[in-house]
Design an enzyme around this catalytic site. Structure first.
Site, PDB file in Angstrom:
ATOM      1  N   LYS A  53      34.479  37.807 -51.251  1.00 11.94           N
ATOM      2  CA  LYS A  53      35.005  38.774 -50.284  1.00 11.94           C
ATOM      3  C   LYS A  53      34.566  40.194 -50.631  1.00 11.94           C
ATOM      4  CE  LYS A  53      38.868  35.719 -49.333  1.00 11.94           C
ATOM      5  NZ  LYS A  53      40.183  35.252 -49.775  1.00 11.94           N
ATOM      6  N   GLN A  97      45.651  37.007 -52.279  1.00 14.98           N
ATOM      7  CA  GLN A  97      44.912  35.767 -52.533  1.00 14.98           C
ATOM      8  C   GLN A  97      45.864  34.673 -53.018  1.00 14.98           C
ATOM      9  OE1 GLN A  97      41.530  35.159 -52.015  1.00 14.98           O
ATOM     10  NE2 GLN A  97      42.123  33.050 -52.441  1.00 14.98           N
ATOM     11  N   ASP A 120      44.870  38.540 -42.964  1.00 10.09           N
ATOM     12  CA  ASP A 120      44.839  37.080 -42.938  1.00 10.09           C
ATOM     13  C   ASP A 120      45.588  36.490 -41.741  1.00 10.09           C
ATOM     14  OD1 ASP A 120      43.496  35.162 -44.310  1.00 10.09           O
ATOM     15  OD2 ASP A 120      45.013  34.821 -45.835  1.00 10.09           O
TER      16      ASP A 120
END
Length: 289
Positions: A53, A97, A120
């Site tokens: 990422k 994460q 997200d």
């Protein structure tokens, strides 16, 4: 042989498009879009995802605000970090994460992220907007699946779609997205009796369980579109070498399906790309565009 749905190439195309757009925005606004990724501990898989990422951000000119915390970090410390990022004008997207160490409440932390910075797409407000069909940030992996279908002109309207897997990360939001595109959607899971009888009805079959080779060739309708979301690492007992496989028995299903995503190189690259796209869209909305 089925048509291969190349998510890797599509992801690169979308990233190239963002790479072209971002310098113009920086010239106008004085700053690039910013993504903050919070990682706790040293899980090797998580570390690899975070590196990917951060590299992707760098390639397209997006600012990356990575925050890596030791495994024994407290809930309060992470909560404070998210609160600071919520207020940071340089940050447009925030991602925690997963998975987190067991002593941490990941749901509480995800809820704390400001919905407009929820890169997200997992905040209850954004999931509620999806449910209601309203504009909002969409969960990355399901959004990536929908982009693949769109890119290959695989219409959902009027088709029977079966989603195997009911997670809040993929299965549930993807079912809603398929429904929004006028598909007739069935959700299947571990307690579905005679799973094969259900999947054989699917014009569009999505496997999102995390079980290697769960979908065998006899479970697939000839000519169906097969989307394999699973990413499973299997190790050869003789050589000790690992490789990635999906939830679909690709070697055999590829001979029956009309179109199929490979693993790796299918849905996976799209997940990171949609994360970047979500962050860019949040950046644009903040600027009133």
């Amino acid at each position: 042989m089925a048509q291969l749905l190349d998510g890797k190439t599509l992801a690169q195309k979308i990233q190239d498009d963002l790479k072209t757009k971002i310098p113009d925005w920086v010239a106008k606004q004085g700053r690039p879009p910013g993504l903050a990724v919070l990682m706790v501990g040293d899980n090797p898989a998580s570390a690899a995802y975070v590196r990917n990422k951060e590299r992707a951000c760098e390639k397209i000119g997006m600012a990356s605000f990575g925050k890596h915390f030791p495994a024994d970090t407290t809930q309060e410390t992470l909560s404070e970090a998210i609160a600071q990022l919520n207020e940071d004008e340089q940050v447009d997207g925030i991602l925690v994460q997963l998975p987190l160490p067991k002593h941490l409440d990941d749901v509480a932390l995800l809820h704390q992220i400001h919905p407009d910075k929820d890169a997200d797409g997992l905040h209850p407000l954004n999931l509620g907007r999806l449910l209601r069909g309203e504009q909002g940030i969409r969960s990355c992996t399901p959004a990536g699946v929908m982009e693949i279908l769109k890119a290959y002109d695989l219409s959902v309207a009027g088709k029977k779609a079966v989603v195997v897997g009911r997670s809040i990360l993929v299965g549930k939001p993807l079912a809603l997205m398929l429904l929004a595109e006028h598909g007739t959607v069935t959700m299947a899971h571990s307690r579905t009796p005679d799973l094969g009888a259900v999947t054989r009805e699917a014009d569009i079959l999505v496997a999102a369980v995390g079980k290697p080779n769960l979908i065998t060739v006899d479970m697939v309708k000839p000519g169906a579109v097969v989307i394999d979301v699973g990413i499973n690492r299997v190790v050869n007992e003789e050589t000790g070498k690992g490789r990635l496989v999906g939830d679909v028995d690709f070697a055999n299903v590829v001979n029956v399906a009309g179109a199929i995503t490979p693993v790796p190189g299918g849905v996976g690259p799209m997940t990171v790309t949609m994360l970047l796209q979500n962050t860019f869209l949040s950046y644009c909305r903040k600027l009133g565009v």
